[in-house]
Design a protein around this motif. Sequence first.
Motif, PDB file in Angstrom:
ATOM      1  N   PHE A   1       7.632  13.938   1.099  1.00 13.91           N
ATOM      2  CA  PHE A   1       6.285  14.423   1.403  1.00 13.91           C
ATOM      3  C   PHE A   1       5.277  13.293   1.244  1.00 13.91           C
ATOM      4  O   PHE A   1       4.385  13.096   2.076  1.00 13.91           O
ATOM      5  N   ALA A   2       5.397  12.532   0.141  1.00 13.31           N
ATOM      6  CA  ALA A   2       4.476  11.432  -0.112  1.00 13.31           C
ATOM      7  C   ALA A   2       4.572  10.373   0.984  1.00 13.31           C
ATOM      8  O   ALA A   2       3.564   9.817   1.426  1.00 13.31           O
TER       9      ALA A   2
ATOM     10  N   ARG B   1       4.115   5.969  -5.069  1.00 10.53           N
ATOM     11  CA  ARG B   1       4.346   5.960  -6.511  1.00 10.53           C
ATOM     12  C   ARG B   1       3.315   6.851  -7.217  1.00 10.53           C
ATOM     13  O   ARG B   1       3.643   7.610  -8.138  1.00 10.53           O
ATOM     14  N   TRP B   2       2.044   6.755  -6.764  1.00 11.94           N
ATOM     15  CA  TRP B   2       0.986   7.566  -7.369  1.00 11.94           C
ATOM     16  C   TRP B   2       1.167   9.051  -7.066  1.00 11.94           C
ATOM     17  O   TRP B   2       1.082   9.895  -7.965  1.00 11.94           O
ATOM     18  N   LEU B   3       1.450   9.376  -5.787  1.00  9.43           N
ATOM     19  CA  LEU B   3       1.532  10.786  -5.409  1.00  9.43           C
ATOM     20  C   LEU B   3       2.788  11.444  -5.964  1.00  9.43           C
ATOM     21  O   LEU B   3       2.745  12.587  -6.427  1.00  9.43           O
TER      22      LEU B   3
ATOM     23  N   ALA C   1       1.714  21.512  -9.424  1.00  7.69           N
ATOM     24  CA  ALA C   1       0.716  20.448  -9.564  1.00  7.69           C
ATOM     25  C   ALA C   1       0.824  19.447  -8.415  1.00  7.69           C
ATOM     26  O   ALA C   1      -0.185  19.004  -7.859  1.00  7.69           O
ATOM     27  N   PHE C   2       2.061  19.104  -8.044  1.00  7.88           N
ATOM     28  CA  PHE C   2       2.245  18.184  -6.926  1.00  7.88           C
ATOM     29  C   PHE C   2       1.754  18.815  -5.632  1.00  7.88           C
ATOM     30  O   PHE C   2       1.077  18.179  -4.827  1.00  7.88           O
TER      31      PHE C   2
ATOM     32  N   TYR D   1       0.834  -1.203   0.000  1.00 11.61           N
ATOM     33  CA  TYR D   1       0.000   0.000   0.000  1.00 11.61           C
ATOM     34  C   TYR D   1       0.871   1.256   0.000  1.00 11.61           C
ATOM     35  O   TYR D   1       0.618   2.196  -0.772  1.00 11.61           O
ATOM     36  N   VAL D   2       1.872   1.297   0.868  1.00  9.40           N
ATOM     37  CA  VAL D   2       2.721   2.495   0.969  1.00  9.40           C
ATOM     38  C   VAL D   2       3.449   2.742  -0.347  1.00  9.40           C
ATOM     39  O   VAL D   2       3.552   3.875  -0.815  1.00  9.40           O
TER      40      VAL D   2
END
Length: 217
Positions: A133-134, A107-109, A157-158, A101-102
């Motif tokens: 940060f993610a 990876r997505w963020l 955007a991030f 999950y982490v």
Amino acid sequence: MLEFNNVSKSFWTGTQRKVILDQASFRVELGNSLGILAPNGTGKTTLIRMMSGLERPDEGEIRRSCRVSFPLGFMGGLVSRHTGRENVRFVAQLYDLDPDYVEAFCRWLCDIGEYFDVAVGKYSSGMASRLSFALLLALDFDIYLIDEGMPSAPDAAFNKKAGSILRERLENTTIIVVSHQASTLEKFCRSAAVLKNGRLHMFDTLEEAQVLYDYKA
């Protein structure tokens, strides 16, 4: 709860001893977010690093009976020779969380593509900030620590995507934020404290804290 009992911390600057805390005792209860006012150069970052466990006190005891985050934007926990994937999975295991999950969340963020599987030492500062940060947002903490001096990811955007998640997270958790500006604390906290001459003076409201903070004598 986060509690300091008779905690002292100081540094030798080469010409004199700089006192950060002098026998300071206070506690932060869950559900009561705290803002700390302190001028630049008084040890804001050192104080928040002590709260997280990254710095040890010279004397006294710091008790954590809940999960306390590392400071927002802190990148010292990333191992440069390991990939982003390896870093986040290792930290997930440290906090007894699901590594899959982490990894997927970070990876997505981060959205850094193939660089997620490249050694962190080859990242730009912006990519490293994104990963840090993610990772913070992927973990589940009772108290989040925010130092206004910590770097943030420069990508707009991030920041928009991560900021939305952070705001939602902070609605249900406790935060401690240190700043030299009262306006910064207004966004997050009702109770406040002032770091002055090695003492942390606690107040029920930001307005009361600001009276002492603005007093120059």
